[in-house]
Structure formats: C-alpha cells, structure tokens
Design a protein around this motif. Structure first.
Motif, mmCIF file in Angstrom:
data_model
loop_
_atom_site.group_PDB
_atom_site.id
_atom_site.type_symbol
_atom_site.label_atom_id
_atom_site.label_comp_id
_atom_site.label_asym_id
_atom_site.label_seq_id
_atom_site.Cartn_x
_atom_site.Cartn_y
_atom_site.Cartn_z
ATOM 1 N N ASN A 102 46.909 14.664 -22.717
ATOM 2 C CA ASN A 102 47.819 15.591 -23.385
ATOM 3 C C ASN A 102 47.507 15.636 -24.873
ATOM 4 O O ASN A 102 46.998 14.687 -25.457
ATOM 5 N N ASN A 103 47.890 16.750 -25.472
ATOM 6 C CA ASN A 103 47.704 16.939 -26.903
ATOM 7 C C ASN A 103 48.696 16.085 -27.702
ATOM 8 O O ASN A 103 49.758 15.710 -27.207
ATOM 9 N N VAL A 104 48.364 15.817 -28.951
ATOM 10 C CA VAL A 104 49.214 15.018 -29.834
ATOM 11 C C VAL A 104 50.619 15.616 -29.953
ATOM 12 O O VAL A 104 51.623 14.922 -29.760
ATOM 13 N N GLU A 105 50.657 16.912 -30.229
ATOM 14 C CA GLU A 105 51.959 17.551 -30.451
ATOM 15 C C GLU A 105 52.808 17.516 -29.174
ATOM 16 O O GLU A 105 54.011 17.276 -29.228
ATOM 17 N N THR A 106 52.158 17.739 -28.032
ATOM 18 C CA THR A 106 52.877 17.698 -26.756
ATOM 19 C C THR A 106 53.547 16.340 -26.565
ATOM 20 O O THR A 106 54.730 16.251 -26.244
ATOM 21 N N LEU A 107 52.776 15.279 -26.781
ATOM 22 C CA LEU A 107 53.299 13.933 -26.535
ATOM 23 C C LEU A 107 54.356 13.558 -27.565
ATOM 24 O O LEU A 107 55.345 12.904 -27.244
ATOM 25 N N ALA A 108 54.149 14.009 -28.811
ATOM 26 C CA ALA A 108 55.146 13.710 -29.836
ATOM 27 C C ALA A 108 56.457 14.396 -29.513
ATOM 28 O O ALA A 108 57.536 13.869 -29.781
ATOM 29 N N THR A 109 56.390 15.587 -28.909
ATOM 30 C CA THR A 109 57.602 16.348 -28.595
ATOM 31 C C THR A 109 58.442 15.665 -27.525
ATOM 32 O O THR A 109 59.639 15.911 -27.434
ATOM 33 N N VAL A 110 57.804 14.806 -26.723
ATOM 34 C CA VAL A 110 58.548 14.144 -25.647
ATOM 35 C C VAL A 110 59.697 13.306 -26.224
ATOM 36 O O VAL A 110 60.782 13.244 -25.639
ATOM 37 N N ALA A 111 59.484 12.689 -27.403
ATOM 38 C CA ALA A 111 60.536 11.849 -27.992
ATOM 39 C C ALA A 111 61.806 12.645 -28.289
ATOM 40 O O ALA A 111 62.889 12.292 -27.810
ATOM 41 N N PRO A 112 61.731 13.740 -29.069
ATOM 42 C CA PRO A 112 62.962 14.523 -29.294
ATOM 43 C C PRO A 112 63.542 15.120 -28.018
ATOM 44 O O PRO A 112 64.765 15.295 -27.933
ATOM 45 N N ILE A 113 62.694 15.402 -27.023
ATOM 46 C CA ILE A 113 63.227 15.953 -25.768
ATOM 47 C C ILE A 113 64.159 14.937 -25.116
ATOM 48 O O ILE A 113 65.250 15.282 -24.645
ATOM 49 N N ILE A 114 63.733 13.661 -25.106
ATOM 50 C CA ILE A 114 64.586 12.633 -24.500
ATOM 51 C C ILE A 114 65.849 12.447 -25.341
ATOM 52 O O ILE A 114 66.957 12.294 -24.820
#
Lengths: 329, 458
Positions: free
Chosen positions: B208-220
């Motif tokens: 996965n891309n950096v931004e995709t994985l970073a976005t997982v934190a705020p999603i949770i």
C-alpha cells in the motif's frame, strides 16, 4: 491414478475446443491443438522455469474468462503465462485486435534489430525471421539510427552479437538452471539494457553452449561454426555418442562426411528436447566421434528442407479463420 | 473548506517527536484498535470508510486487503510503498518528513488488521534523509511499547524495517518493488500470481501507498462511517495534493474530495491562481502518468458540469475528454508553457526509467522520445505526429506493468488536445529552434534545508 482425479479444463481457442489439465497455460493448450492457432513465442521456453511474459508476441484475447465468470479480460493477455480456466474462450488469429497488436510488437522487436540476416549465422532457423515474415511490415517506419553496442567477447565458444538481441532473457534462465553458476545477465535498463558479464568475464560453464540453442535470434551463435556455411546447405542428422555429462543425443549438421556443427535436438516448437554439454557441442566435430542415426525430420515449410520437400500425408494446418466463418453462417 | 484529517496536527511544533505526537492524541487509534477491536473489525472499518489507494490506481483498500491469502500457513507481509518517484508528486515525502509517527501508527493498525508480524517501508533511495527520520520514529515507538514484542500487553507483535531503494522509478510498481526488496533486479513480475498470494519471498503480501496506510489511523479514530461521510460519492475522505508548476502557492494541500478544480487552482488558501497574472493553459492533475487536459476541459467536463477533485469527476469522459486523479501530483502549465517540450521531457523520463524487460515498453518509449526530440528541435515531419499516436497505441495495454501505459498516455493525450501545437512545431522549425524555455523569467527561490532535521538534504 493422478490422471483420473485431475479435473480437465475445457478451453476453446479460435473456435477449436481442447481439454487440458488444470494449471496449463493458454499457450500450452494451443500447442496441444497445434497448427496455426499456436501463438508465436519469442521468450517463452517450456523447459526453462520462469521464462515468458516478456516479448509480448503471444498476446491473445480472452473473450470469455471462464464458464463461471464469462466476463472478457480487459486487456490482451500473454498466453504463455496465463493459466486456463474451465470454459475459457480465447481468440488468437480470429481477433483482428490480436493480429494488430502483434504487428505492433513485431515492429518494436525489429525497430533496433540490425536486419543483417545475410551475414547472420542464425538465418534460416531464426524465430524472428519467421515472425517478421508472418507479421512484419515491408518497410520500417523509423528513420533513426539503430541502436549499437560495442562488440564484447564472452569466451572462446560463444559469440555475443548484442545488436541482434531482443532481450528475451532465455539465455539468462538457461544459465541459471543448467549451469552451476551463472556468469552473465542483463545489465543496465530500458533500451540500453544488454546481455553481458560483470566484470568482463568469459562464459565457460559446462552447459553454457545451450544458450546458443535457446537464443531465438542470432545474438548468441556458435564460434566454431561462425561463417562456415549457411544452415540450409547442411544436412541435419540425428547422432549420438556415449557422454559422461549429458545424454549425448544431438543433431550433427553435415556436409558430405564432415560435421560442421552440433546442436541439441529441437522439437516442432523449436525447443531443445535434451540439453547437451559443451564437449559434445564444440569439441566433437569428427564423424568418427558419433553414431549417425539418420536424417532428421524437417518441417516442409523450413528453408532447410529446400528442394526436397516431404510428401504431406494429412493436413496438419487447421485454418481458424475459415472455421470461424463456418460457425458464423 | 473541510477540516484536515491527515495534516491536522502538522503545525504543532515538534510533532515529529514521539512525546509531542502522543500528547496531541497520537497512537490513540492503536490503543483503540488493539485493545477494543478484532483484526476483522479493523478491516471492516477500512472497508466501510471507502478508502481508495492513494498511490495512483485508486483501488479500494478494504477490497485489496480482503484478497490477502489468509489460509496460507506462510508468514504475511505488509509493505509500505514509499518509492514516490512520479514527476509532480511529492505528498508522501511531505507526510513522512513532518508526520512520521502518523505513518507508523497507520502501519501498526494495518498490520494488526492483516495479521502481519513484519512490515517493510520501501523508501525511494533519493529520500535518504527520510530514512533517519523514520528510523528515529520507529525507535521511539519501540521504546514506548508501540512496536516490538507484545504491543500494549496484547499478543500482537510487529517489527518495522526501512529499506531504501537504489533510484529506480520502476520499483514503485508493486511487484518490481518486491523484487527489489528481495535483493534482485527491479523487474516487474508477470501477474498472476498476485502479491496477495505470492508476494514478498513467495508469501502473501499487501503493498500500500504511504498516504493510504497513514489514513488508516484517523479512520479508526473517527470510525469508518464517519470518514465515508467526508468527500463525495465513491471518493471518500481527503486527499493530499502536491501542487506545482506555474502557480502562486506551490505545495502540499489536503483537500476534501469533491472540491471543484477551479477553486483549487484559484482559491488563495490553495494554489492561489496562476503566477505572474498569466492564464491557465493545461493541467496534469495526477502525476506525470495521467493524461494532460487543456484549461477548459480541466475546469468543466465535456458535459458542461464543473470538474471536481474526485476519482470519478476527473475521469469523466474517459480518455477522450477526461483524465485521472492518479497520485495527486497536480502540475499546472501557464500560457507560456510549451506542451511539446513538456511531453518530450516526460517521454525522456519514461525512456530512462523503463526496465527494458518487455519489448513494447523498451523499444516504444525510446522511439517516442526520439520522435518528440525531433519535433521539439525543429526537425519533425507531419507524419511524425501520427506515428507518435500509433506507437503510443501499440504500447498501451500490451506491457507487463503499467509503466507502458504511463508512458503512452501523456503522449497520446498531448497530441489529442494540443495537436495544433505539434503541427506548429513542424511548420515553423526556425521558431522552435530559437525559442528558449525554462525558468528564465521566473524568480527561483533558493532552497533552504529544513532546520528541524539538522540534515542538509539538498
């Protein structure tokens, strides 16, 4: 019995149905049918693991993915590396899109190829020659200079002619899988990538001569045969000898009683049946070294059989386009 | 418009350090996920959020995760694709530079959801200065119990390793990346098998891309459904856009999906309009690989609707009159820009970066570059323009990996929309030969190393 339990896959290639085992690629299924429906393959070599997918000449159209999921595949796929599914419908020559794409690929392959067939030892048994005859254009669309590489020496037996190379990677896989240590590989990237040794080295492995046999073009040729004769002046004879390293089953290319060169035995798809060692290939050039079995079968289309074509007993070529027309009506 | 999600805490001084990041609410999502949720629940939230891959293709992340072969008894890997080399895209660099802990947090949660024990960050070789930043962040997280064995007292263990590449654009393609990570020549693999079944070292892998994985934190943190409410339609959430070219305020912006393109270019809080009071000529909205669009088609679709910053709206009209959101590298050209020269520049890039494995890309990219060079330097012919179209068509879709498409699309679209400019080059060789291009008339800011890192990376 394994054969009974393995599920058979029904595939249709150019309207010709065929049943193959699970895990077979489209290309292998097409080879089972034989004739014109077999897509040309410049880089795929069934005996070399991992080969294929690179030259893109074997692209075919999958107009029905499988019986379960009949959607067509969005892009043309490389038939050599795409496994079949039950109920798959494949179009090769019946699809104008495939023929068009293949013409484009052949144009790319020939773009920087020197077309020095008149002085190339491979002429007459060259896959690229056959391919250009089938799909190539009469004139080139480019006016640029062709790419040139400085000549490099890779040892006393094998002549590397990088300008002719189409980077199929076959020789790399062959060296990986047949010899104990690969000494050459692909250097650099993009359109300047080349076959070479690093640092300048001689390719001297016991089975390295097979690189010549697997090379689809004249990039790797036999130095002991260089400029000796055109292949179609020679008579290919099945020959064998007791060899400690390999099976010793070869083809001796003869002129009268003289052996000009020795190669592996190739099947109808141009693939070596049994790889031979360098001693058999390069050193045993005396007729007394070999037990000559007799003349080899040559395809009647081949230039090597010039002037002594065989009688054709039954039609081996199925015309897929005619087949399609009948079905449409 | 819209609150920031990824870059919400970017202005807090010292946010790169663990203590500051933790105090501003960082790693709360890790606690939330590891203590209160099962891996399946985490995956569910991501699916519900409608998050789509930010690396360029826009493939739904939840769906990609669901393909992972969970029956295999082999170890699974998560690989973070930080090989951001697309010309015009520099969002991941910005994110990793300023918020390394956000990425680490996303990686921990994603690894938990996927059952991964080893995670790699494959970072572009040129981002060498970021390796130190990331490794410092990993060390800090480790020291504070968020990485390593039995994280937060649970059964979940994770190690993250940073692996720098060696400077090849092609290693951003996921299978080439895996080859490179394994220590081999970075050639893309023939698919199938897909990485979800046979990826890194032949084991199931998610890339996965950096931004995709970073976005997982705020999603949770905010919940998948709440995240899905942001944005528009199937383009949910926010996206980092790296804007560059002839605009007043180049930089990285976090926008809510659905922002009109016109607002993005002209609003003072974003690009701030075209520099030097010039007119907008063309935009490449998603990194150099996506088709270029002229100003009128960029601001409004062919159907007369306002063009929005979403996956769907930018792709409206297919390739005839549309383009793609891609990786969000927003390149703006003003009236003075020479499209032929820019296209040649891009063709040159793709020629240089082609791995040379498959014939259409190896030969085709070189051919296009030579023809474009000819046209740009006043030696072209009218037939060369059609030749380019034909070569681009022969490459497109026939290659092993998307680099062939990426090389063909800019050329094909430039000719589609700016054919007259190509014809002008052919007709007026003397003029184009003697025109100088480049940043001659623009003031170029001196590049000052960021004092925060203490590393002079320029």
């Amino acid at each position: 019995m394994r054969g009974l339990t393995t599920k058979k896959m029904k595939v249709t290639i150019d309207n010709i149905p065929v049943e193959v085992e699970d895990g077979t690629t489209i290309l292998q299924a097409a080879r089972k049918i034989g004739g014109k429906v077999v897509p040309p393959a410049m880089c795929y070599y069934s005996k070399l693991k991992g080969s294929g997918g690179k030259c893109r000449t074997c692209l075919v159209k999958v107009s029905q993915g499988s019986a379960k999921d009949p959607r067509p595949m969005p892009k043309l796929v490389a038939s050599c590396s795409t496994p079949v599914q039950d109920g798959m419908v494949v179009q090769n020559l019946t699809s104008p899109e495939v023929v068009e794409a293949r013409k484009g690929i052949v144009e790319f392959l020939l773009l920087n190829h020197p077309l020095d067939c008149p002085v190339c030892d491979q002429a007459g048994e060259c896959d690229l020659q056959d391919l250009s005859f089938g799909y190539g254009m009469e004139e080139t669309a480019t006016e640029d200079d062709r790419r040139e590489f400085p000549m490099t020496d890779i040892g006393e037996n094998i002549k590397l002619h990088m300008n002719r190379c189409i980077l199929c990677y076959r020789c790399v896989y062959a060296a990986d899988q047949l010899t104990d240590k690969r000494l050459h590989g692909v250097l650099y990237r993009g359109d300047v990538s080349e076959i070479g040794t690093f640092i300048r080295n001689a390719v001297t492995n016991e089975f390295s001569g097979n690189m010549i046999d697997v090379c689809p073009v004249g990039a790797l040729t036999d130095k002991t045969f260089r400029f000796k004769s055109r292949v179609w002046f020679l008579k290919p004879m099945n020959a064998h000898r007791e060899c400690a390293r390999c099976a010793g089953k070869t083809v001796a290319w003869m002129f009268g009683n003289e052996i000009y060169r020795v190669t592996g035995r190739k099947d109808q798809f141009g693939e070596v049946e049994e790889f031979i060692c360098n001693e058999c290939r390069f050193e045993k050039k005396d007729a007394g070294d070999w037990v000559i079995e007799g003349p080899r079968h040559i395809s009647r289309q081949s230039v090597i059989s010039a002037n002594h074509y065989e009688e054709m007993t039954e039609p081996s070529v199925i015309d897929p386009i005619a087949g399609k027309m009948e079905k449409d009506e | 418009m819209g609150g920031k999600i990824l870059l919400a805490s970017i202005d807090i001084p010292g946010i790169r350090e663990f203590g500051v990041y933790r105090a501003s609410g960082g790693y709360a999502a890790v606690e939330q996920a590891l203590r209160g949720m099962t891996p399946a629940q985490v995956g569910n939230e991501v699916t519900k959020s409608g998050l789509r891959g930010r690396g360029g293709a826009g493939f739904p992340t939840g769906l990609k995760w669901s393909f992972l072969d969970r029956k295999s008894d082999k170890p699974r890997y998560l690989v973070c694709n930080a090989d951001e080399s697309e010309p015009g895209t520099f969002k991941d660099r910005y994110l990793m530079h300023h918020l390394p802990h956000l990425l680490i947090e996303g990686l921990i949660i994603s690894s938990y959801a996927l059952g991964v024990k080893t995670c790699y960050i494959y970072i572009r070789g040129e981002f060498k200065y970021l390796v130190g930043i990331l490794e410092t962040a990993i060390r800090e997280a480790n020291k504070n119990g968020f990485l390593g064995e039995r994280i937060l007292g649970t059964d979940f263990s994770l190690n993250i390793y940073v692996h720098p590449g060696a400077g090849a654009y092609i290693c951003g393609e996921e299978t080439a990346l895996l080859e490179s990570l394994e220590g081999k020549r970075g050639n893309p693999r023939i698919k199938p098998p897909f990485p979800a079944f046979k990826g890194l070292y032949g084991c199931p892998t998610v890339v996965n891309n950096v931004e995709t994985l970073a976005t997982v934190a705020p999603i949770i943190r905010m919940g998948g459904e709440a995240y899905a409410k942001i944005g528009r339609g199937k383009s949910t959430g926010t996206k980092l856009i790296s804007a560059c070219g002839n605009i007043n305020n180049p930089g990285v912006y976090e926008i809510e999906m659905g922002l009109p393109v016109e607002d993005f270019i002209y609003a003072p809080e974003y690009c701030g309009g075209i520099a030097n009071d010039k007119y907008l000529k063309a935009v490449i909205p998603g990194g150099s690989s996506v088709p270029i669009l002229p100003a009128d088609l960029m601001l409004n679709t062919a159907r007369g609707e306002k063009r929005l910053m979403t996956y769907e709206s930018l792709a409206d009209g297919e390739f005839a009159t549309g383009t793609m959101l891609g990786s969000g590298g927003f390149i703006v050209f003003d009236e003075d820009a020479c499209i032929v020269r820019n296209t040649w520049n891009l063709a040159h890039f793709y020629r240089h970066e082609s791995c040379g494995q498959c014939s259409p890309c190896r030969e085709g990219t070189g051919w296009m570059e030579r023809v474009l060079y000819r046209i740009e330097h006043g030696a072209g012919k009218m037939s060369d323009i059609d030749l380019l179209v034909r070569v681009a068509k022969n490459i497109e879709g026939n290659t092993i990996c998307p680099l062939g498409d990426a090389a063909a699309w800019p050329v094909a679209s430039a000719i589609r929309h700016f054919r007259r400019e190509f014809e002008y080059h052919v007709k007026h060789p003397e003029v184009v030969k003697n025109t100088s291009h480049g940043a001659l008339n623009y003031e170029v800011e001196s590049m000052i190393p960021d004092s925060g890192t203490g590393v002079n990376y320029w």
